[in-house]
Design a protein around this motif. Structure first.
Motif, mmCIF file in Angstrom:
data_model
loop_
_atom_site.group_PDB
_atom_site.id
_atom_site.type_symbol
_atom_site.label_atom_id
_atom_site.label_comp_id
_atom_site.label_asym_id
_atom_site.label_seq_id
_atom_site.Cartn_x
_atom_site.Cartn_y
_atom_site.Cartn_z
ATOM 1 N N ILE A 172 4.652 4.874 5.181
ATOM 2 C CA ILE A 172 5.971 4.264 4.991
ATOM 3 C C ILE A 172 6.821 5.116 4.047
ATOM 4 O O ILE A 172 8.004 5.390 4.325
ATOM 5 C CB ILE A 172 5.840 2.828 4.445
ATOM 6 N N TYR B 154 8.762 -3.043 8.799
ATOM 7 C CA TYR B 154 7.322 -3.101 8.536
ATOM 8 C C TYR B 154 6.940 -4.536 8.173
ATOM 9 O O TYR B 154 7.522 -5.124 7.260
ATOM 10 C CB TYR B 154 6.948 -2.168 7.394
ATOM 11 N N ILE C 269 1.237 -4.109 9.800
ATOM 12 C CA ILE C 269 0.169 -3.565 8.965
ATOM 13 C C ILE C 269 -1.094 -4.390 9.213
ATOM 14 O O ILE C 269 -1.061 -5.624 9.113
ATOM 15 C CB ILE C 269 0.551 -3.614 7.476
ATOM 16 N N SER D 143 15.776 0.472 6.418
ATOM 17 C CA SER D 143 14.462 -0.059 6.771
ATOM 18 C C SER D 143 14.159 -1.266 5.888
ATOM 19 O O SER D 143 14.688 -1.392 4.786
ATOM 20 C CB SER D 143 13.387 1.006 6.572
ATOM 21 N N TYR E 25 6.640 -1.984 12.840
ATOM 22 C CA TYR E 25 5.234 -1.721 12.549
ATOM 23 C C TYR E 25 4.576 -2.967 11.971
ATOM 24 O O TYR E 25 5.146 -3.649 11.117
ATOM 25 C CB TYR E 25 5.096 -0.592 11.528
ATOM 26 N N ALA F 14 -1.006 2.724 5.176
ATOM 27 C CA ALA F 14 0.349 2.241 5.416
ATOM 28 C C ALA F 14 1.342 2.703 4.354
ATOM 29 O O ALA F 14 2.434 3.189 4.683
ATOM 30 C CB ALA F 14 0.354 0.721 5.511
ATOM 31 N N LEU G 259 11.096 -4.500 4.710
ATOM 32 C CA LEU G 259 9.729 -4.989 4.633
ATOM 33 C C LEU G 259 9.737 -6.485 4.918
ATOM 34 O O LEU G 259 10.445 -7.247 4.254
ATOM 35 C CB LEU G 259 9.141 -4.734 3.245
#
Length: 289
Positions: free
Chosen positions: A174, A186, A140, A112, A138, A170, A114
């Motif tokens: 997460i 994300y 935020i 995953s 996703y 969030a 960011l």
């Protein structure tokens, strides 16, 4: 009352979203006249921000950037409305990505990530990224007070397997998904000015020493998640091109605040290149030191 406001406004939004693009941007031109010349929406804030960021520029150049910004802001606001009915094919044509190598690499590694970006160019059509991988993306966001409009935003995002997480919950979600082994991407817009002095880090940005949120950096380090900067550029009216820049794939190996500094530097470089595409209406420098 929330229900009444929604059903009074929504039909108009839907009709605007269905307009052909040539007429759609005529509406944006009309909104520009209203916002800039008649209402003067936050013009004092915009002028002050531009003068702080570009003290070397003459008044005429500041005014030129200011007008260009308002035209772009109105386009972006209308493009958010266009998301109600835009097709997948049209969205892919209008919001493209230069190179997805890093996204594909992380997907193969089942990691995953960011994504961090600023209020620059376009962030409403970032859902186009969802067409290029199978896992959930996703965004935020700050929850809208009107629950009907909040649901509308969720419905728009979920058309193509992307979802929204409220900013206040969030981090918890997460971390929970990371520890459950659920892969996801994300996206954070992280250039808001923090409201409090707690957990703040200040760094130089556009000639000012200002506080930055460090939540993304702290989350990356605690969960060992790669951090990518997404640079979105406006090619021409209604068309955008985005590219990923790797800030770090191993966050625990970099010094504290290096991730936040890198984000500020990437965003600053974009703004200096084309300042009219940054969101100058928010008070980014209100806590400058």
């Amino acid at each position: 009352m929330q229900w009444l406001i929604f059903w009074l406004v929504y039909p108009l939004l839907w009709m605007i979203s269905r307009l052909p693009f040539w007429l759609f941007y005529k509406v944006s031109d009309a909104v520009f006249v209203l916002a800039y010349h008649i209402v003067g929406y936050r013009r004092k804030t915009v002028t002050k921000n531009l003068k702080l960021a570009f003290p070397e520029k003459e008044e005429t150049e500041i005014k030129k950037i200011e007008k260009q910004f308002y035209r772009h802001m109105c386009d972006m606001f209308l493009e958010m409305i266009k998301s109600i009915s835009i097709s997948a094919e049209e969205l892919q044509k209008r919001f493209q990505f230069d190179d997805l190598t890093i996204i594909e690499k992380l997907a193969k590694e089942q990691r995953s990530s960011l994504i961090i970006m600023g209020h620059y160019a376009s962030y409403e059509w970032l859902t186009a990224l969802q067409f290029y991988f199978d896992h959930t993306g996703y965004g935020i966001y700050k929850r809208i007070k009107n629950k009907y409009f909040d649901k509308l935003i969720h419905d728009i995002r979920e058309k193509w397997n992307s979802k929204l997480l409220a900013n206040k919950e969030a981090t918890f979600i997460i971390r929970k998904q990371q520890r459950a082994g659920k892969m996801a991407t994300y996206a954070f817009i992280a250039d808001q000015s923090p409201k409090t002095r707690r957990n703040q880090y200040c760094t130089d940005f556009l000639g000012q020493n200002v506080p930055f949120f460090t939540g993304v950096e702290r989350l990356a380090k605690s969960e060992n998640m790669p951090v990518l900067y997404l640079a979105v550029d406006k090619v021409k009216r209604g068309f955008y091109k985005a590219s990923f820049k790797v800030i770090t794939e191993e966050p625990n190996t970099v010094p504290d605040f290096e991730i936040t500094d890198a984000f500020a530097e990437h965003l600053e470089n974009q703004i200096y290149k084309a300042p009219q595409y940054y969101l100058w209406t928010h008070k980014r420098f209100k806590h400058a030191r």
